[in-house]
Write a protein that holds these residues in place. Structure first.
Motif: not given
Length: 286
Positions: A263-275
């Motif tokens: 568990r973590s109080e800060k998870i970063v999800v920065d992989a992006l998808r093009s609209a």
């Protein structure tokens, strides 16, 4: 010399000899050692218990009764087999008490999330109706909604509390559908943003087996073990959802894979998808 013996009246010599040799005669219907006898050689008359037994056995049934009895037997047998099969195939049949309590807590958490979402929508509706500048309020809510949809669609980076899950598959036995099951379980537990080995997972994401060395393709991109999941959501809901009896972790461990969850109080999800602009679907409000 003359014989002084005389024969009693009514008895001849044959009867006298028979009486001397054969003993006494018994009158019909007399009481002997075996008790009273019935009419002419039928034995003693039956008592109440014997008459009851004769009435019950052998049973007297007709064809309709036999048919109904057979149908009831077949129906009962089918129900018994179905109940037994259902109980044996239930994944919770051998669960421990603490596992069952954890599952109930997870269901309660899902109910609370739905209630919170309902209250949020009701508050937004109330603010929009009571605002003096309804146009400005509508614009603010639209922007907030756009950010939320951007996170769900994968076009906006996100951060927040959540979990990290790592799946090491040294034997190469983990298949695509197993990772997809993990995604579905996380979504059901309230995951809001998911990234697997640098690939943003959205509603249109698909998992396929590459067929070479146990590698898997996510939306056409080849990934390999270890599989790293970055998941944003409520950690107290996400981790128990993966550890339920017969769930994701146990299924992966059956394939000799090792699974670690933190568990973590800060998870970063920065992989992006093009609209992607839809080719056929249009807004129904236009």
């Amino acid at each position: 010399m003359s014989d002084d013996r005389t024969t009693p009246p009514g008895r001849g010599p044959e009867e006298e000899r028979g009486g001397l040799a054969g003993g006494r005669e018994e009158p019909v219907g007399s009481t002997g050692p075996a008790g009273p006898t019935g009419p002419a050689g039928e034995g003693p008359p039956p008592d109440g218990r014997e008459r009851l037994l004769r009435g019950l056995w052998p049973p007297r049934v007709n064809r309709n009764q036999l048919t109904v009895a057979l149908l009831l037997f077949v129906l009962g047998l089918g129900l018994a087999i179905q109940v037994r099969s259902t109980s044996e195939n239930s994944p919770l049949r051998g669960a421990r008490q603490e596992d069952l309590v954890r599952i109930l807590d997870e269901l309660d958490s899902r109910t609370q999330r739905l209630e919170e979402e309902k209250r949020t929508l009701e508050n937004q509706k109330s603010e929009l109706e009571n605002s003096s500048d309804q146009a400005e309020e509508a614009r603010r809510q639209t922007e907030e909604r756009a950010r939320q949809l951007g996170v769900l669609a994968g076009t906006v980076a996100a951060e927040g509390p959540g979990i990290r899950m790592t799946v090491n598959d040294a034997a190469g036995a983990v298949e695509a559908h197993m990772l997809l099951d993990a995604i579905q379980e996380l979504r059901a537990a309230g995951a809001e943003a998911i990234e697997v080995n640098g690939v943003r997972v959205v509603t249109s994401t698909h998992f396929t087996d590459s067929g070479s060395g146990g590698d898997i393709r996510i939306d056409g991109r080849k990934v390999s073990s270890p599989y790293r999941f970055e998941v944003i959501g409520k950690p107290q809901d996400l981790e128990p959802a993966l550890n339920i009896p017969g769930g994701v972790v146990q299924s992966l461990e059956k394939e000799q894979a090792t699974v670690s969850i933190t568990r973590s109080e800060k998870i970063v999800v920065d992989a992006l998808r093009s609209a992607k602009r839809p080719d056929y679907a249009q807004s129904s409000s236009q």
